[in-house]
Motif scaffolding. Structure first.
Motif, short mmCIF file in Angstrom:
data_model
loop_
_atom_site.label_atom_id
_atom_site.label_comp_id
_atom_site.label_asym_id
_atom_site.label_seq_id
_atom_site.Cartn_x
_atom_site.Cartn_y
_atom_site.Cartn_z
N MET B 1 0.86 -1.18 0.00
CA MET B 1 0.00 0.00 0.00
C MET B 1 0.89 1.23 0.00
SD MET B 1 -3.06 0.65 2.67
CE MET B 1 -3.37 -1.06 3.10
N SER B 2 0.70 2.13 -0.93
CA SER B 2 1.68 3.21 -1.01
C SER B 2 1.40 4.36 -0.04
CB SER B 2 1.79 3.72 -2.44
OG SER B 2 0.51 3.87 -3.00
N LYS B 3 0.20 4.90 -0.02
CA LYS B 3 -0.01 6.05 0.84
C LYS B 3 -1.34 5.98 1.61
CE LYS B 3 0.91 10.29 -0.86
NZ LYS B 3 0.60 11.59 -1.50
N ILE B 4 -1.24 6.01 2.93
CA ILE B 4 -2.44 6.00 3.76
C ILE B 4 -2.57 7.34 4.47
CG2 ILE B 4 -3.63 4.95 5.73
CD1 ILE B 4 -2.39 2.40 5.21
N TRP B 5 -3.78 7.85 4.47
CA TRP B 5 -4.08 9.04 5.25
C TRP B 5 -4.93 8.69 6.45
CZ3 TRP B 5 -5.68 13.89 1.90
CH2 TRP B 5 -4.54 14.40 1.28
N VAL B 6 -4.69 9.42 7.54
CA VAL B 6 -5.56 9.29 8.71
C VAL B 6 -6.16 10.67 8.99
CG1 VAL B 6 -5.66 8.81 11.19
CG2 VAL B 6 -4.22 7.40 9.69
N TYR B 7 -7.48 10.74 8.97
CA TYR B 7 -8.15 11.99 9.32
C TYR B 7 -8.36 11.98 10.84
CZ TYR B 7 -11.64 15.60 9.90
OH TYR B 7 -12.31 16.71 10.34
N ALA B 8 -7.84 13.01 11.51
CA ALA B 8 -7.92 13.05 12.98
C ALA B 8 -8.84 14.18 13.43
CB ALA B 8 -6.53 13.24 13.57
N GLU B 9 -9.77 13.84 14.31
CA GLU B 9 -10.60 14.89 14.90
C GLU B 9 -9.83 15.56 16.02
OE1 GLU B 9 -14.50 13.64 16.20
OE2 GLU B 9 -14.85 12.52 14.34
N VAL B 10 -10.07 16.87 16.17
CA VAL B 10 -9.46 17.59 17.29
C VAL B 10 -10.57 18.40 17.95
CG1 VAL B 10 -8.72 19.49 15.78
CG2 VAL B 10 -7.60 19.16 17.99
N SER B 11 -10.66 18.31 19.28
CA SER B 11 -11.62 19.18 19.97
C SER B 11 -11.03 19.60 21.30
CB SER B 11 -12.97 18.49 20.16
OG SER B 11 -12.90 17.50 21.13
N ASN B 12 -11.26 20.84 21.65
CA ASN B 12 -10.65 21.44 22.85
C ASN B 12 -9.14 21.22 22.88
OD1 ASN B 12 -13.20 22.24 23.75
ND2 ASN B 12 -13.53 20.26 24.77
N GLY B 13 -8.51 21.26 21.73
CA GLY B 13 -7.06 21.11 21.64
C GLY B 13 -6.58 19.68 21.81
N LYS B 14 -7.51 18.72 21.91
CA LYS B 14 -7.11 17.34 22.15
C LYS B 14 -7.39 16.49 20.92
CE LYS B 14 -7.38 13.90 25.83
NZ LYS B 14 -8.04 12.74 25.20
N VAL B 15 -6.39 15.66 20.55
CA VAL B 15 -6.56 14.77 19.41
C VAL B 15 -7.44 13.60 19.83
CG1 VAL B 15 -5.38 13.36 17.68
CG2 VAL B 15 -4.21 15.31 18.71
N ASP B 16 -8.35 13.21 18.96
CA ASP B 16 -9.17 12.04 19.22
C ASP B 16 -8.26 10.81 19.36
OD1 ASP B 16 -11.00 9.97 19.18
OD2 ASP B 16 -11.34 10.09 17.02
N PRO B 17 -8.33 10.13 20.50
CA PRO B 17 -7.41 8.98 20.71
C PRO B 17 -7.53 7.91 19.64
CG PRO B 17 -8.96 9.22 22.57
CD PRO B 17 -9.19 10.39 21.66
N THR B 18 -8.70 7.77 19.03
CA THR B 18 -8.86 6.75 17.99
C THR B 18 -7.92 7.02 16.81
OG1 THR B 18 -11.17 6.52 18.65
CG2 THR B 18 -10.54 5.51 16.55
N ALA B 19 -7.64 8.29 16.53
CA ALA B 19 -6.73 8.63 15.43
C ALA B 19 -5.35 8.04 15.69
CB ALA B 19 -6.65 10.14 15.26
N LEU B 20 -4.94 8.03 16.96
CA LEU B 20 -3.61 7.50 17.30
C LEU B 20 -3.58 5.97 17.17
CD1 LEU B 20 -2.94 9.79 20.40
CD2 LEU B 20 -2.53 10.24 17.96
N GLU B 21 -4.71 5.34 17.50
CA GLU B 21 -4.82 3.89 17.31
C GLU B 21 -4.70 3.55 15.83
OE1 GLU B 21 -8.26 4.01 20.79
OE2 GLU B 21 -8.74 3.10 18.87
N ILE B 22 -5.40 4.32 15.00
CA ILE B 22 -5.42 4.04 13.57
C ILE B 22 -4.05 4.32 12.94
CG2 ILE B 22 -6.54 4.60 11.38
CD1 ILE B 22 -9.00 5.46 12.94
N LEU B 23 -3.40 5.38 13.41
CA LEU B 23 -2.05 5.69 12.90
C LEU B 23 -1.10 4.54 13.19
CD1 LEU B 23 -1.45 9.43 13.86
CD2 LEU B 23 -1.18 8.45 11.57
N THR B 24 -1.20 3.99 14.39
CA THR B 24 -0.34 2.88 14.77
C THR B 24 -0.52 1.71 13.81
OG1 THR B 24 -0.56 3.58 17.07
CG2 THR B 24 0.31 1.37 16.69
N LYS B 25 -1.79 1.41 13.48
CA LYS B 25 -2.08 0.33 12.55
C LYS B 25 -1.56 0.67 11.15
CE LYS B 25 -3.82 -3.38 10.80
NZ LYS B 25 -3.35 -4.72 11.21
#
Lengths: 255, 318
Positions: B1-25
């Motif tokens: 797979m050449s290029k993967i994007w992860v769209y991350a939600e941010v609210s109150n200055g905090k990154v949605d933890p699920t984005a970090l899980e998905i990035l790891t994968k």
């Protein structure tokens, strides 16, 4: 106010589901109007009662999906539109949205499109947003409470932390949760009247969609069982149930 | 797979933890992992995404993305996709991302798959039906593939990397500024946050009356480190605040121990808690599907057992 409500005919969720070719078995299975859609129909009827206009039900599905439309009509909706075509079996959310968008455009101008947050059978929960984009209207999703006045809607939108108050001009699309109202029962009179209400039957050809546009972009590759959880113990409460739970919690080092 | 994007939600200055899980994968799947984050706090969030493996992050702090529902973000993402051609875009299956991904799918004309449990390759992903008891592998077509991934599907692990932050400056046309957020209400609960609590106590219809949720609160405070949640049915019925909802729509939890009181176990609930290490269920109906995934099931009245259990816990703490 012209209101379109998207409705879906699904296998009765109270009967355990079966698979057929990797998909939920639908033929020969008792079907119902998705219970989640009853809240959409009720929302449409209440808006019509407050502002006048018409409620049109739109659905995609096999000919038996007419049952779901009839049920909505017996609650009080004015007319229905069902798109049936063998080519649509196994349609993905994008294809479904394309078909419903074409059907809604064909049925005439609208002020508001209403759908459930997610279907009870497929629970993908993205079709309404895709539909809003195809209809080129704004969306207010996860609606828990709705007000409407002067061509504007204002809604409480559920979020993970609580809720937001969201306002949008019409035309727009909303998705409603089961908390938004209490759907009415169909009266005997309503059921009789529903039989005479107009319902259009359309195929893909009637909507001017190409076969490419209605080809599902998802294919099931394989189906398997998840690693089963270790068989647990189920016991009848004979007065010692609480004690058993406490012992379990102790073993799990919770207490 | 050449290029993967992860769209991350941010609210109150905090990154949605699920984005970090998905990035790891995503790091396991592709050389080229990039992030997109839109809205106030995005630039700061970008550095967090870098720590979890994004090499480049497209970021905009423009409040338009937080002020208006879905349309500005879908528009910006589509522009970025056309410029940079990712093969796959991953989203968390959360309220806002679900809205954005849905609109994006209409623009790209490519497939959007919901409720992804596992990513098997650039054009195959896995989901579950019947509450996750049956797994379905799905082949996906079109480009880019859009996937909504269930929270807590992967363990987040920092990569020790850092990201190049590319500012996004996309003009959002006025006709996309329609569905506007006027107010935000947070229903803060006392005790640990539901999605982080090591022990979750959840109540359903079987508790019969809203006032009986008091018993769960009482048990939670006896146990300590426990949060109280609820099924969609009782949230819809107005018994408890929306923020307590566990399931498909709502919060996904993965505690060490999950105790279900008067919950039958509808699919839309199970997908939100099936990752729990241990499950205890108390329900009157011996046929309730929740018993199929319970480590310990008690067929009985949750309302009768709850006060006894509070006493048991209290005395054992003694």
């Amino acid at each position: 106010m012209n209101i379109v409500v998207c409705v879906k005919h699904i296998p009765d969720p109270n009967i355990p589901g079966e698979l057929e070719g990797g998909r939920l078995k639908r033929s020969g299975v008792q079907g119902v109007l998705d219970p989640g859609d009853e809240f959409g129909v009720e929302t449409g009827l209440q808006l019509k009662e407050a502002h006048g206009g018409e409620v049109t039900l739109v659905s995609m599905g096999p000919p038996t999906a007419m049952e779901a439309i009839r049920r909505g009509l017996s609650m009080g909706a004015d007319k229905g539109l069902l798109v049936s075509d063998d080519a649509l079996q196994g349609a993905c959310a994008l294809v479904t949205a394309r078909v419903l968008a074409a059907a809604i455009k064909k049925s005439g101008p609208f002020d508001l499109v209403i759908a459930g947050v997610e279907s009870t059978d497929g629970y993908t929960g993205t079709m309404p947003s895709t539909l809003a984009e195809l209809l080129d209207v704004p969306q207010v999703t996860f609606v828990k409470r709705l007000d409407s006045a002067d061509g504007t809607i204002r809604a409480d939108r559920q979020t993970a932390e609580g809720y937001q108050v969201v306002e949008s001009p019409l035309p727009a699309l909303i998705t409603v949760t089961a908390g938004v109202n209490s759907p009415r029962y169909a009266s005997f009179k309503g059921i009789m009247a529903a039989k005479k209400k107009p319902v259009d039957n359309l195929s893909i050809g009637d909507l001017g969609l190409s076969s490419e546009e209605v080809t599902s972009m998802q294919q099931i590759a394989s189906v398997g069982s998840a690693e089963a959880r270790k068989a647990g113990e189920v016991i009848e409460d004979d007065g010692t149930g609480a004690q058993r739970v406490a012992e379990f919690l102790k073993e799990a080092k919770v207490i | 797979m050449s290029k993967i994007w992860v769209y991350a939600e941010v609210s109150n200055g905090k990154v949605d933890p699920t984005a970090l899980e998905i990035l790891t994968k995503a790091r396991d799947l592709a050389e080229d992992v990039e992030g997109v984050v839109l809205g106030p706090g995005a630039t700061e969030a970008a550095s967090v995404l870098g720590e979890y493996g994004a090499t480049t992050v497209y970021a905009s702090d423009d409040p338009v993305y937080a002020d208006y529902v879905a349309q500005p973000a879908a528009h910006a993402l589509y522009q970025l996709i056309q410029q940079h051609s990712p093969d796959v875009v991953l989203f968390a299956m959360n309220y806002d991302s679900r809205d954005i991904a849905g609109r994006l799918s209409a623009k790209t004309g490519s497939t959007l798959m919901s409720n992804v449990f596992e990513i098997l390759g650039s054009d195959r992903a896995q989901t579950g039906i019947f509450g996750g008891a049956t797994l379905v592998d799905v082949d996906l077509q079109g480009s880019p593939k859009l996937l909504l991934v269930r929270p807590k599907s992967f363990e987040p692990e920092p990569s020790g990397g850092s990201a190049k932050v590319v500012p996004v400056d996309i003009d959002i046309p006025d006709e996309l500024k329609k569905s506007r957020r006027l107010e935000r209400h947070e229903e803060a609960a006392s005790g640990p946050r539901l999605e982080e609590a090591p022990i979750v106590l959840a109540g359903g219809r079987g508790l019969q009356d809203p006032s009986n949720f008091k018993l769960l609160d009482e048990l939670a405070s006896e146990i300590g480190d426990a949060a109280v949640g609820a099924t969609r049915a009782v949230v819809d019925a107005g018994w408890v605040p929306y923020a307590m909802q566990i399931g498909q729509t709502g919060t996904t939890v993965k505690p060490g121990v999950y105790l279900a009181f008067g919950i039958s176990g509808a699919t839309q609930h199970i997908v939100g808690m099936k990752g729990a290490k241990k499950i205890v269920a108390i329900n009157k109906d011996e046929e309730a599907p929740i018993f199929q995934i319970a480590d310990l099931g008690i067929v009985g009245d949750a309302l009768k057992i709850l006060p006894q259990l509070i006493e048991e816990v209290r005395s054992r703490k003694g």
